[in-house]
Design a protein around this motif. Structure first.
Motif, PDB file in Angstrom:
ATOM      1  N   ILE A 121       1.812  11.252 -24.470  1.00  6.57           N
ATOM      2  CA  ILE A 121       2.739  11.318 -25.830  1.00  6.57           C
ATOM      3  C   ILE A 121       3.664  10.611 -25.701  1.00  6.57           C
ATOM      4  O   ILE A 121       4.144   9.860 -26.747  1.00  6.57           O
ATOM      5  N   GLY A 122       4.718  10.715 -24.574  1.00  3.61           N
ATOM      6  CA  GLY A 122       5.713   9.896 -24.593  1.00  3.61           C
ATOM      7  C   GLY A 122       5.470   8.529 -24.752  1.00  3.61           C
ATOM      8  O   GLY A 122       6.333   7.517 -25.313  1.00  3.61           O
ATOM      9  N   ALA A 123       4.355   7.879 -24.038  1.00  5.72           N
ATOM     10  CA  ALA A 123       4.140   6.495 -24.050  1.00  5.72           C
ATOM     11  C   ALA A 123       3.591   5.878 -25.589  1.00  5.72           C
ATOM     12  O   ALA A 123       3.838   5.128 -26.118  1.00  5.72           O
ATOM     13  N   ILE A 124       3.060   6.837 -26.176  1.00  2.12           N
ATOM     14  CA  ILE A 124       2.488   6.718 -27.874  1.00  2.12           C
ATOM     15  C   ILE A 124       3.900   6.770 -28.367  1.00  2.12           C
ATOM     16  O   ILE A 124       3.929   5.555 -29.302  1.00  2.12           O
ATOM     17  N   MET A 125       4.954   7.490 -28.364  1.00  2.00           N
ATOM     18  CA  MET A 125       6.219   7.486 -29.035  1.00  2.00           C
ATOM     19  C   MET A 125       6.781   6.022 -28.891  1.00  2.00           C
ATOM     20  O   MET A 125       7.204   5.422 -29.630  1.00  2.00           O
TER      21      MET A 125
END
Lengths: 540, 304
Positions: A121-125
């Motif tokens: 999720i952090g990477a997508i953000m």
């Protein structure tokens, strides 16, 4: 359970996509991390090659100044938060820590899966900042205030991404600490743990204790940008130096989150290929803890020119030099481990030797930067960029490549082409040094970092550096191509202990390991984990 | 690799560099040679059976003590080279130095304002560092001198130039789009040349006062006079035109008049011309008087 079910490997059995992305098996989670982390590494490396291309000649070669600033920020954010901080612990720690401790999983498998999801999720953000508004942040990965408060680019989302990614780190750290305390196989005392486990233990404490500080700091940046709270921007009553303190209180210990696991890898590879016990087990184990501890008190050396008091600068300089002592103890013990060994030169050992050489350059240039007078000249120049890449890429990156080549047969029960692996290594070694050594020279000449354009006097070293990046990129393609191609090579018998001389517990189980890690109870060597005099005989 | 040193600090900094590099290169080469020698000498072929040596207390003590002594030596040289940088001698010429995106400017005690420094040789000069926006860093490689310019900070530095000549000043702290173009220079001249320069008329005599103000305040780094887009809108032909601006997130049409120019100088983000980035320009309300803003507006009117 029948013995056949016991020997079913973790790669067999259910194989739909959901059996992977919702798997609670630490080995499958490790592979999820492996594939996602390496994807981001390749993305970040591509950005790096583009930056070098832009710096080939003075003036504009490829992109506008603003694009360049966004590219180096994205390169930093990806490489730091998506690649090197999780890298070795999340991949090899997840895969091998439970096996090396002789247990069947980490303490909290669900938390383990959650941390991978948080990471994704952090990477997508972080990557979403490419798609909307004024594009990704242009602040550098350090997000220095007040520039990060003023700029119109997507700083808020990048900062929130780093905040979310922090939780993945914290949870992995917590998981490993509990696993190490609670799940060691009977008879394995702390001082009988493999050194990779020791390195992960020291790392995990930093992950657990330091990461929350960056979390709160990044939230403060967000509060400032979104609500105009005056924390760091002096035009609304804040203090930019406060930001730098808070940022480096985390980000310096974070350097050891990146480096310590690599030390653990080297301490595993050397005994296996020297076919002898590690030299100075306790010294290596405890120096990891010493580095982790002293590493908390040196953050000020990132701020020698920021306007701290003279006293603070002197204290931080002294503390910085202290880190050099346990670090050099490690290097001496590693080299001594080669003494009177029976050395089998294989691709993983080549990476370990290159690690020692490059890490020494990284460490010694760090000592240069720790000295006050020298730092005044070299601070914020390309010397720092060179130093950092020698430690992080020449060190941790090469250790990660070494680990990939070392544990490849164990993880997949297959083997790569060793000749191609050696050729790729030569490209990587030459390319790496050609890319980063000129940066040390540029720094001494006085070229600042984060420079889109430069004075003509800096041209030649920049050119050499860019040529080096092409050799390095070739090496990376060769290496990854070779590792991927291994999946289609004709299977050869791998056996339990492919290198014959591996002694830690993962070499006692099947390759690839069964779902529950061991098909029979692992046997500990009599006197400690590297007791080659009493190496247990393992039947296939 | 190092530039010829041109200030009193150069000797101390270079000495610390030579000492640390000397020790470092010795150990780097020594350890690497030993490592390669071991790999060859104790290869599987030459040495089929290994000897398991668990460690040696004596060696651990030696290779803890030796680095400890060496880092004390290295710290000492770093400290010695650094100490003079914080002790400003009495009687130094005190100059106010300003950093802003993306220009340095200097204000002499006699009132002269310039964008590059001229200093006398062999006399201490102190710079009080002020930033008008973000963090910058004042870096003179030839002087081995660097200190950050922090907004609201009270940083300072001093130096004494020892060789006449012209030296580059660079910004070493990343400060946005044109960071690598934030350059200036220091000219080191004799006392008499310095005094002559200090009392000379500024070379911009006869220039439109509005243009002088634009130059002094680094307006032209971002706003061109020839119609090209740099960071902000060009000044050319802008007066009297209609533009779409963004006010509180909503678009509206506005005519560029005296009032708009004045507001853009005092509160740049209030009505932001569409297509330009918010937050990059700081307010000049405290820097420019209404009279000066009038002069600037008059000058912009002439750019057709």
């Amino acid at each position: 359970m029948t013995s056949k079910a016991m020997s079913l490997s973790y790669l067999q059995g259910k194989n739909g996509i959901f059996s992977w992305i919702f798997s609670l098996d630490h080995k499958r989670i490790a592979l999820l991390y492996l594939y996602s982390i390496l994807t981001f590494f390749i993305t970040g490396a591509t950005l790096g090659v583009l930056m070098r291309l832009e710096l080939l000649n003075p003036g504009k070669d490829l992109m506008e100044a603003q694009t360049y600033n966004q590219v180096f920020t994205m390169h930093g954010v990806i490489m730091i938060f998506l690649f090197i901080i999780p890298s070795i612990p999340a991949i090899f720690g997840n895969f091998f820590l439970p096996i090396m401790l002789g247990t069947d999983d980490v303490s909290f498998p669900r938390l383990n899966l959650l941390s991978w999801w948080i990471y994704i999720i952090g990477a997508i953000m972080a990557l979403s900042t490419l798609l909307w508004g004024d594009g990704p942040a242009d602040t550098g990965w350090t997000f220095y205030a007040p520039y990060s408060v003023k700029t119109g680019t997507n700083v808020t989302m990048s900062v929130l991404a780093a905040f979310v990614l922090g939780f993945a780190t914290i949870l992995t750290g917590l998981n490993f600490i509990v696993t190490i305390h609670r799940l060691r196989t009977p008879g394995m005392t702390f001082l009988k743990m493999p050194l990779f486990a020791w390195a992960l233990y020291a790392t995990s404490w930093i992950q657990l204790l330091a990461t929350p500080i960056i979390g709160i700091t990044l939230l403060m940046i967000t509060a400032e940008r979104v609500f105009g709270v005056g924390l760091f921007d002096p035009s609304i009553g804040g203090d930019p130096i406060l930001y730098q303190h808070l940022f480096w209180i985390y980000s310096h210990p974070a350097v050891y989150i990146m480096a310590l696991p690599a030390f653990g890898i080297i301490s595993e590879i050397l005994p296996t290929f020297a076919n002898r016990t590690i030299f100075g087990y306790k010294a290596i184990a405890f120096s990891s803890l010493a580095i982790a501890f002293v590493g908390y008190f040196v953050w000020g050396h990132h701020m020698f020119t920021a306007g701290m008091s003279g006293t603070a600068r002197i204290i931080f300089s002294v503390m910085t030099f202290l880190v050099a002592i346990p670090t050099s103890v490690k290097v001496f013990n590693w080299v001594a481990t080669l003494y009177k060994g029976s050395i089998n030169v294989q691709p993983p050992l080549l990476y370990a030797l290159a690690f020692i050489f490059q890490f020494m350059i990284g460490g010694l240039t760090g000592v240069v930067l720790g000295a006050l007078a020298a730092d005044i000249h070299l601070h914020d120049t390309h010397f720092v960029v060179g130093h950092f890449h020698y430690v992080m890429f020449g060190g941790t990156g090469f250790a990660l490549f070494g680990a990939l080549h070392y544990w490849y047969p164990k993880m997949w029960g297959r083997m790569y082409n060793k000749l191609v692996a050696n050729i790729a290594f030569v490209f990587l070694f030459i390319g790496f040094n050609m890319l980063y050594f000129p940066m040390l020279v540029l720094g001494l000449m006085g070229m600042p970092r984060r420079y889109y354009d430069y004075l003509p006097e800096f041209h030649v070293p920049n050119m050499i550096s860019t040529y080096g990046s092409w050799i390095l990129a070739t090496g990376l393609l060769l290496m990854f191509g070779n590792l991927i191609a291994g999946a289609w090579r004709k299977r050869e018998p791998i056996g339990r202990n492919y290198w014959k001389t591996g002694i830690t517990l993962e070499w006692q189980t099947l390759s690839p390991p069964p779902v529950s890690n061991f098909d029979r109870m692992p046997v500990l060597p009599k006197n400690g984990p590297y007791d080659y005099d009493n190496k247990p005989e393992i039947e296939e | 690799m190092l530039k010829q040193g041109a200030s009193t600090f150069a000797e101390g900094v270079d000495l610390s560099l030579y000492v640390i590099f000397g020790i470092s290169v010795f150990f780097l080469i020594g350890i690497t040679i030993v490592m390669i020698y071991f790999v060859i000498r104790y290869s599987k072929k030459r040495n089929p059976t290994s000897t398991n040596i668990e460690g040696s207390h004596a060696l651990e003590v030696v290779w803890t003590a030796v680095p400890t002594l060496l880092v004390i030596v290295m710290f000492y040289y770093g400290w010695m080279g650094y100490t003079p940088m914080r002790n400003v001698p009495e009687g130094a010429i005190e100059i106010e130095a300003y950093g802003q995106m993306w220009k340095f400017s200097f204000e002499y005690p006699e009132g002269k304002v310039t964008d590059s420094l001229v200093v006398p040789i062999n006399r201490p000069v102190k710079l009080n560092l002020h930033s008008r926006d973000v963090v910058h860093s004042f870096y003179v490689p030839a002087f081995r001198l660097k200190e950050d310019i922090v907004p609201n900070g009270s940083n300072y530095l001093w130096f004494e130039a020892t060789t006449a000549g012209r030296y580059d000043v660079l910004c070493a702290e990343y400060c946005g789009q044109l960071h690598s173009y934030m350059l200036s220079s220091i000219s080191v001249v004799s006392d008499s040349e310095y005094n002559a320069w200090l009392t000379s008329e500024p070379s911009n005599a006869g220039e439109h006062p509005g243009l002088s103000l634009l130059k002094q305040n680094a307006c032209l780094t971002c706003h061109s006079q020839d119609g090209s887009k740099i960071i902000g809108p060009s000044f050319k032909g802008i007066f009297g035109t209609t533009e779409i601006v963004i006010t509180n997130g909503e678009e509206r049409e506005i005519t560029i008049d005296e009032e708009y120019i004045s507001r853009s100088i005092k509160d740049p983000n209030a009505d932001l011309v569409k297509g330009y980035m918010k937050g990059l320009m700081v307010s000049y309300a405290d820097v420019l008087s209404d009279e000066q803003i009038g002069q600037i507006t008059d000058y912009i009117k002439t750019l057709k």
